[in-house]
Design a protein around this motif. Sequence first.
Motif, short mmCIF file in Angstrom:
data_model
loop_
_atom_site.label_atom_id
_atom_site.label_comp_id
_atom_site.label_asym_id
_atom_site.label_seq_id
_atom_site.Cartn_x
_atom_site.Cartn_y
_atom_site.Cartn_z
N ALA A 145 1.17 -1.45 -0.64
CA ALA A 145 0.15 0.46 -0.50
C ALA A 145 1.12 1.37 -0.49
O ALA A 145 0.63 2.38 -0.52
CB ALA A 145 -0.62 0.19 0.96
N VAL A 146 2.11 1.32 0.48
CA VAL A 146 2.45 2.21 0.98
C VAL A 146 3.32 2.64 -0.34
O VAL A 146 4.18 3.50 -0.97
CB VAL A 146 3.70 2.50 2.30
CG1 VAL A 146 4.95 2.14 1.66
CG2 VAL A 146 4.21 3.94 2.62
N SER A 147 3.65 1.68 -1.01
CA SER A 147 4.61 1.27 -2.09
C SER A 147 3.58 2.85 -3.80
O SER A 147 3.84 3.28 -4.09
CB SER A 147 4.80 0.29 -3.22
OG SER A 147 5.82 -0.48 -2.51
N VAL A 148 2.30 2.05 -3.46
CA VAL A 148 1.01 2.98 -4.22
C VAL A 148 1.11 4.65 -3.26
O VAL A 148 0.91 5.42 -4.42
CB VAL A 148 0.07 2.01 -4.05
CG1 VAL A 148 -1.38 3.01 -5.10
CG2 VAL A 148 -0.26 1.04 -4.95
N GLU A 149 0.84 4.66 -2.50
CA GLU A 149 1.16 5.39 -1.53
C GLU A 149 2.45 6.68 -2.26
O GLU A 149 2.15 8.16 -2.40
CB GLU A 149 1.03 6.00 -0.07
CG GLU A 149 0.82 7.17 0.79
CD GLU A 149 1.18 7.00 2.50
OE1 GLU A 149 1.09 8.11 2.90
OE2 GLU A 149 1.18 6.21 2.92
N ALA A 150 3.42 6.20 -2.15
CA ALA A 150 4.91 6.76 -2.61
C ALA A 150 4.55 7.83 -4.19
O ALA A 150 4.76 8.86 -3.57
CB ALA A 150 6.30 5.63 -2.78
N GLY A 151 3.79 6.64 -4.68
CA GLY A 151 3.54 7.90 -5.69
C GLY A 151 2.78 8.49 -6.39
O GLY A 151 2.88 9.97 -7.01
N ALA A 152 1.94 8.84 -5.19
CA ALA A 152 0.38 9.89 -4.93
C ALA A 152 1.52 10.65 -4.59
O ALA A 152 1.46 12.00 -4.94
CB ALA A 152 -0.49 9.15 -4.18
N ILE A 153 2.34 10.66 -3.80
CA ILE A 153 2.93 11.83 -2.65
C ILE A 153 3.55 12.08 -3.64
O ILE A 153 4.29 13.62 -3.90
CB ILE A 153 4.56 11.21 -1.52
CG1 ILE A 153 3.31 10.84 -0.37
CG2 ILE A 153 4.81 12.17 -0.64
CD1 ILE A 153 3.26 9.58 1.12
N LEU A 154 4.90 11.51 -4.85
CA LEU A 154 6.40 12.55 -5.24
C LEU A 154 5.24 12.69 -6.49
O LEU A 154 5.54 14.41 -6.82
CB LEU A 154 6.80 10.69 -6.38
CG LEU A 154 7.14 10.14 -5.48
CD1 LEU A 154 7.50 8.85 -6.36
CD2 LEU A 154 8.86 11.14 -5.28
N GLY A 155 3.72 12.62 -7.15
CA GLY A 155 2.76 13.10 -7.70
C GLY A 155 2.33 14.29 -7.68
O GLY A 155 1.34 15.18 -8.49
N GLY A 156 1.94 14.65 -6.23
CA GLY A 156 1.87 16.13 -5.61
C GLY A 156 0.05 15.46 -5.78
O GLY A 156 -0.57 16.84 -6.48
N ALA A 157 -0.54 13.92 -5.88
CA ALA A 157 -1.79 13.61 -5.68
C ALA A 157 -2.45 14.49 -4.79
O ALA A 157 -2.44 14.68 -3.52
CB ALA A 157 -2.01 12.92 -5.94
N ASP A 158 -3.54 15.43 -5.30
CA ASP A 158 -4.80 15.42 -4.53
C ASP A 158 -5.74 14.40 -3.58
O ASP A 158 -4.83 12.99 -3.77
CB ASP A 158 -5.91 16.15 -5.08
CG ASP A 158 -6.46 16.01 -6.13
OD1 ASP A 158 -6.21 14.60 -6.23
OD2 ASP A 158 -7.36 16.19 -7.48
N ALA A 159 -6.24 15.10 -1.57
CA ALA A 159 -7.10 14.60 -1.14
C ALA A 159 -8.09 13.51 -1.97
O ALA A 159 -7.62 11.75 -1.92
CB ALA A 159 -7.59 15.21 -0.17
N PRO A 160 -8.78 13.93 -3.94
CA PRO A 160 -9.16 12.35 -3.75
C PRO A 160 -8.64 11.52 -4.25
O PRO A 160 -8.91 10.35 -4.63
CB PRO A 160 -10.17 13.40 -4.54
CG PRO A 160 -10.43 14.48 -4.12
CD PRO A 160 -8.94 14.97 -3.87
N ALA A 161 -8.09 12.09 -5.59
CA ALA A 161 -6.63 10.76 -5.61
C ALA A 161 -5.70 9.89 -4.76
O ALA A 161 -5.46 8.60 -4.91
CB ALA A 161 -5.44 11.78 -7.17
N ARG A 162 -5.49 10.55 -3.57
CA ARG A 162 -4.56 9.80 -2.64
C ARG A 162 -6.09 8.71 -2.17
O ARG A 162 -5.10 7.94 -1.50
CB ARG A 162 -3.79 10.73 -1.10
CG ARG A 162 -3.17 11.89 -2.06
CD ARG A 162 -1.92 12.09 -1.12
NE ARG A 162 -1.42 11.51 0.22
CZ ARG A 162 -0.54 11.60 0.31
NH1 ARG A 162 -0.32 12.97 0.58
NH2 ARG A 162 -0.37 10.69 1.61
N THR A 163 -6.75 9.19 -2.12
CA THR A 163 -8.45 8.39 -1.11
C THR A 163 -8.25 7.28 -2.08
O THR A 163 -8.29 5.85 -1.66
CB THR A 163 -9.91 8.99 -0.48
OG1 THR A 163 -9.09 9.94 0.07
CG2 THR A 163 -10.32 7.84 -0.40
#
Length: 308
Positions: free
Chosen positions: A200-218
């Motif tokens: 799960a954190v592997s996916v989260e790391a991609g979102a953090i790197l990409g500056g994902a907004d809250a809906p995308a991170r959810t």
Amino acid sequence: MTFSLKDRLDAAADATQARLEAALADAPTAGERLRPDRLMGAIRHGALGGGKRLRPFLVIESAALFGLPPAAAVTAAAAVECVHCYSLVHDDLPAMDNDDLRRGRPTVHKAYDEATAILAGDALLTLAFDLLAGTDAHPDAAVRIALVRALARASGMGGMVGGQMLDLAAEGRFSGGAPLALEEDAIRDLQAMKTGALLAVSVEAGAILGGADAPARTALAAYGRALGAAFQIADDLLDVEGTTEEVGKSVRKDEAAGKATLVSRLGLDGARAVLDRLVAEAGEALAPFGEKGAVLAEAARFVAARRS
């Protein structure tokens, strides 16, 4: 949009391998005095010995949803893989799962010795955070801090390490040797921590790197949870149905150890039904990304159908 999942997996694996090889060079880096030969050999045995590199792939492909090229995500991907490889080196030790084979080769403590394997795992864990602290992980210090915290929490006492402790307890290590008869919810908690958290954190790391907004991170968090749970059920099914040659490690160990798994709790058919549902949930979670989510959706199907 057409793509080959194998090609994408191979590309992520090759990029991660190159980044790990650079990080594991013999020459010491700034702040180091020297790198002992035997230690480096053991670390490379544990980290450069192949594997699907699924976790780095998830970092790279999740970051790609937000327009980042692989080169911008590969250092964070390599950091996650360092934590994964450290966990395998330590899990294989006699005090843990006591395995002699990993990825079709002798485990690190068999190829070297137990003390060296412990130190090799320690080194890989610390290297992960060394990599995330560098500007090549991301130029923004706030992003690097977020990556460090996310990976630390997924890896530590409330994540992977805590899950391993629950797993040992379930085997009866601390209750006189009798395995514990865990209920389904307890098994899900154990597996979400021991295996699911790092996926799960592997996916989260991609979102953090990409500056994902809250809906995308959810949305990606829901995908990561479903994928992590699916991976563990597929792994448990392989332990029952696979062969050592296919899997690259010993099989039938869960039953021998009396481990509580969803396969043992629900039976083969029940576990497969849950696996199918989780794959569907993973795909549904990616709906906000449209066609861009196709690679990750296919990855969930791959995880469920894998034979190694």
